[in-house]
Every structure is written in C-alpha cells, then in structure tokens.
Design a protein around this motif. Structure first.
Motif, mmCIF file in Angstrom:
data_model
loop_
_atom_site.group_PDB
_atom_site.id
_atom_site.type_symbol
_atom_site.label_atom_id
_atom_site.label_comp_id
_atom_site.label_asym_id
_atom_site.label_seq_id
_atom_site.Cartn_x
_atom_site.Cartn_y
_atom_site.Cartn_z
ATOM 1 N N GLU A 257 1.082 4.156 -2.972
ATOM 2 C CA GLU A 257 0.882 5.581 -2.690
ATOM 3 C C GLU A 257 2.062 6.405 -3.185
ATOM 4 N N LYS B 42 0.835 -1.202 0.000
ATOM 5 C CA LYS B 42 0.000 0.000 0.000
ATOM 6 C C LYS B 42 0.869 1.251 0.000
ATOM 7 N N SER B 43 1.891 1.253 0.815
ATOM 8 C CA SER B 43 2.809 2.387 0.872
ATOM 9 C C SER B 43 3.512 2.594 -0.475
#
Length: 95
Positions: A15, A11-12
């Motif tokens: 992003e 997820k990081s």
C-alpha cells in the motif's frame, strides 16, 4: 515473525509503495509543467524586451493561422504583460 504478521507487513508495504508511486508520478508531472512554464516565461520575456525597443507607431503583426493581422503596439504589449502575469501565477501554483 509469524505468518499473519508477515502478511500484514507485506500488505502495508505494498500500500505504501503504491502511494509512493502515485506521488512520484504527480511530482514528475509537476516538474514537466514547470519546465514548460519556464520556457514560455523566457519566450515572453524576450518578446517583451524586443517590444520595449520599438518606437511608438511601429507596425506589429500577429500570426493567426496562416494570416498576419495588424495590431497596435500598446495592445500587443498589454497582451504580453497579461500573458507574463498568467505564467507567473501558474509557476507560483506549481511551487
């Protein structure tokens, strides 16, 4: 690495990738704008150079749509000088 950490990392990463892509698009737009400004600067410098060669009282005509309109040489020089100032200011903003 366990699964929750892997999901967090993924997820990081996504992003950060989106942020990078957004910044890259902005950079590309700035480069294109800068190139256009450089072209305008070159054209206006050529016009200024040609106008500096003209003698006072020379007839100058400005193309407005399909019509040529007579202008005074000093007025035309001032217009070109102002245009050069604006273009240089825009280039400095791009920097």
């Amino acid at each position: 690495m366990n699964v929750p950490n892997l999901e967090k990392f993924k997820k990081s990463y996504e992003e950060q990738l989106k942020k990078y892509q957004t910044i890259e698009k902005e950079r590309e737009n700035i480069v294109v704008n800068r190139q256009q400004l450089e072209a305008q600067l070159t054209q206006n410098n050529l016009v200024k150079t040609e106008m500096d060669l003209l003698e006072p009282g020379t007839n100058i005509f400005k193309l407005v749509g399909p019509t040529l309109i007579k202008q005074y040489l000093d007025e035309s020089k001032n217009t070109v000088n102002k245009r050069l100032e604006y273009i240089n200011d825009d280039i400095n903003r791009c920097e």
